[in-house]
Write a protein that holds these residues in place. Structure first.
Motif, PDB file in Angstrom:
ATOM      1  N   VAL A  55       7.102  22.867  25.814  1.00  0.00           N
ATOM      2  CA  VAL A  55       7.141  23.923  24.870  1.00  0.00           C
ATOM      3  C   VAL A  55       8.175  24.888  25.331  1.00  0.00           C
ATOM      4  CG1 VAL A  55       5.839  25.791  23.592  1.00  0.00           C
ATOM      5  CG2 VAL A  55       4.877  23.557  24.170  1.00  0.00           C
ATOM      6  N   PRO A  56       9.057  25.416  24.277  1.00  0.00           N
ATOM      7  CA  PRO A  56       8.881  25.294  22.824  1.00  0.00           C
ATOM      8  C   PRO A  56       9.548  23.725  22.609  1.00  0.00           C
ATOM      9  CG  PRO A  56      10.893  26.434  23.467  1.00  0.00           C
ATOM     10  CD  PRO A  56       9.997  26.600  24.597  1.00  0.00           C
ATOM     11  N   ARG A  57       9.072  23.082  21.613  1.00  0.00           N
ATOM     12  CA  ARG A  57       9.393  21.855  21.183  1.00  0.00           C
ATOM     13  C   ARG A  57      10.816  21.286  20.581  1.00  0.00           C
ATOM     14  NH1 ARG A  57       4.215  19.736  18.215  1.00  0.00           N
ATOM     15  NH2 ARG A  57       5.382  18.123  17.613  1.00  0.00           N
ATOM     16  N   GLY A  58      10.976  22.300  19.539  1.00  0.00           N
ATOM     17  CA  GLY A  58      12.258  21.896  18.858  1.00  0.00           C
ATOM     18  C   GLY A  58      11.487  21.819  17.501  1.00  0.00           C
ATOM     19  N   GLY A  59      12.396  22.064  16.364  1.00  0.00           N
ATOM     20  CA  GLY A  59      11.844  21.809  14.961  1.00  0.00           C
ATOM     21  C   GLY A  59      11.711  20.689  14.418  1.00  0.00           C
ATOM     22  N   LEU A  60      10.997  20.603  13.479  1.00  0.00           N
ATOM     23  CA  LEU A  60      10.541  19.170  12.724  1.00  0.00           C
ATOM     24  C   LEU A  60      11.066  19.531  11.232  1.00  0.00           C
ATOM     25  CD1 LEU A  60       6.978  18.194  14.058  1.00  0.00           C
ATOM     26  CD2 LEU A  60       9.187  17.304  14.747  1.00  0.00           C
ATOM     27  N   HIS A  61      11.568  18.322  10.556  1.00  0.00           N
ATOM     28  CA  HIS A  61      12.017  18.488   9.059  1.00  0.00           C
ATOM     29  C   HIS A  61      12.505  19.548   8.801  1.00  0.00           C
ATOM     30  CE1 HIS A  61       8.381  20.763   7.626  1.00  0.00           C
ATOM     31  NE2 HIS A  61       7.552  19.852   8.387  1.00  0.00           N
ATOM     32  N   THR A  62      13.708  20.188   9.792  1.00  0.00           N
ATOM     33  CA  THR A  62      14.326  21.260   9.741  1.00  0.00           C
ATOM     34  C   THR A  62      15.826  21.013   8.763  1.00  0.00           C
ATOM     35  OG1 THR A  62      13.760  22.078  11.624  1.00  0.00           O
ATOM     36  CG2 THR A  62      15.558  23.342  10.779  1.00  0.00           C
ATOM     37  N   ASP A 176      15.471  17.752  -1.811  1.00  0.00           N
ATOM     38  CA  ASP A 176      14.112  17.778  -1.297  1.00  0.00           C
ATOM     39  C   ASP A 176      13.913  18.141   0.332  1.00  0.00           C
ATOM     40  OD1 ASP A 176      13.303  16.944  -3.813  1.00  0.00           O
ATOM     41  OD2 ASP A 176      13.228  14.686  -2.987  1.00  0.00           O
ATOM     42  N   ALA A 177      14.845  19.026   0.517  1.00  0.00           N
ATOM     43  CA  ALA A 177      14.741  19.617   2.081  1.00  0.00           C
ATOM     44  C   ALA A 177      13.410  20.328   2.174  1.00  0.00           C
ATOM     45  CB  ALA A 177      15.923  20.332   2.093  1.00  0.00           C
ATOM     46  N   ARG A 178      12.922  20.557   3.531  1.00  0.00           N
ATOM     47  CA  ARG A 178      11.936  21.588   3.705  1.00  0.00           C
ATOM     48  C   ARG A 178      12.511  22.369   4.817  1.00  0.00           C
ATOM     49  NH1 ARG A 178       7.098  17.164   5.298  1.00  0.00           N
ATOM     50  NH2 ARG A 178       8.966  16.294   6.198  1.00  0.00           N
ATOM     51  N   GLY A 179      11.611  23.590   5.025  1.00  0.00           N
ATOM     52  CA  GLY A 179      11.804  24.515   5.836  1.00  0.00           C
ATOM     53  C   GLY A 179      11.387  23.829   7.416  1.00  0.00           C
ATOM     54  N   GLY A 180      11.964  24.078   8.449  1.00  0.00           N
ATOM     55  CA  GLY A 180      11.621  23.677   9.696  1.00  0.00           C
ATOM     56  C   GLY A 180      10.359  24.526  10.113  1.00  0.00           C
ATOM     57  N   VAL A 181       9.547  23.653  10.890  1.00  0.00           N
ATOM     58  CA  VAL A 181       8.424  24.107  11.507  1.00  0.00           C
ATOM     59  C   VAL A 181       8.551  24.396  13.229  1.00  0.00           C
ATOM     60  CG1 VAL A 181       6.805  23.655   9.771  1.00  0.00           C
ATOM     61  CG2 VAL A 181       7.218  22.073  11.521  1.00  0.00           C
TER      62      VAL A 181
END
Length: 227
Positions: A55-62, A176-181
């Motif tokens: 941690v921190p991991r890095g973003g997903l579906h960013t 169809d993009a999403r914001g990163g988590v």
């Protein structure tokens, strides 16, 4: 307060294919590599690819955007169209193309007035947030200015000058993009202590070390400040 975007970190399941994707498809150079992480160059910003090892991991579906010289946009489109189902948008005179990497991140190449060749910088990051007003207040405290609000009030665009953020409540955007988590971001700043003081009351946590500080924002994104 935020003078530069130092890095954007993405979580990848397997490092080798992710590195191959960015070095082969976008010609990004590898600046540094370990068994769990690779730092690739995008102008003055590092694109960090990181396996889920801490941690921190890095973003997903960013969703994020690289800048490319506008004069080379057609060449990039022709090159990438051979392997990807590209989505294109126009923003006034600016053209952008969208496609997906090996981990489901939506990569945008934005034609700009920059001279040179290849990818010249990393200029936009989209973060998913639970409460838009709260997130706008948090990043506004760091000196980012609101420059656009979506018609349906699910997104806000802010700028720090050399780079932009879009804050999205959960939804599908362009292509169809999403914001990163749980995105991990690094910034060059004028004063570490000023940045920490501006957001410490709103952040979930603050970690201080010699020469830098890391704040976790209300949506779990990690922000590291270095002078």
């Amino acid at each position: 307060m935020l003078s530069s975007l130092s890095w954007l970190a993405l979580e990848v399941k397997y490092l080798d294919p992710a590195v191959e994707f960015y070095t082969t498809q976008l010609d990004l150079p590898v600046r540094e590599r370990t068994e769990t992480e690779a730092r690739l160059g995008a102008g003055d910003t590092d694109l960090v690819l990181r396996t889920p090892s801490g941690v921190p991991r890095g973003g997903l579906h960013t969703h994020y955007a690289f800048s490319i010289p506008g004069a080379g946009y057609d060449d990039w489109f022709e090159r990438l169209a051979a392997d990807f189902d590209l989505h294109e948008e126009r923003f006034g005179p600016v053209r952008s193309l969208y496609f997906y990497d090996t981990e489901g991140n939506c990569v945008e190449l934005m034609g700009s007035d920059d001279a040179g060749e290849g990818v010249t910088g990393l200029v936009e990051v989209v973060l998913e947030v639970e409460d838009l007003d709260r997130a706008v207040s948090f990043y506004g405290s760091l000196g980012m200015e609101t420059v656009d609000v979506g018609e349906n009030r699910t997104r806000v665009r802010l700028t720090a000058g050399p780079f932009d953020f879009e804050l999205w409540e959960p939804h599908l955007g362009l292509a169809d993009a999403r914001g990163g988590v749980h995105v991990d971001l690094g910034f060059g700043v004028e004063s570490v202590e000023d940045c920490v003081a501006a957001v410490a009351d709103e952040g979930l946590s603050v970690e201080r070390r010699d020469g830098w500080a890391r704040v976790r924002d209300p949506d779990g994104h990690y922000l590291t400040f270095r002078e």
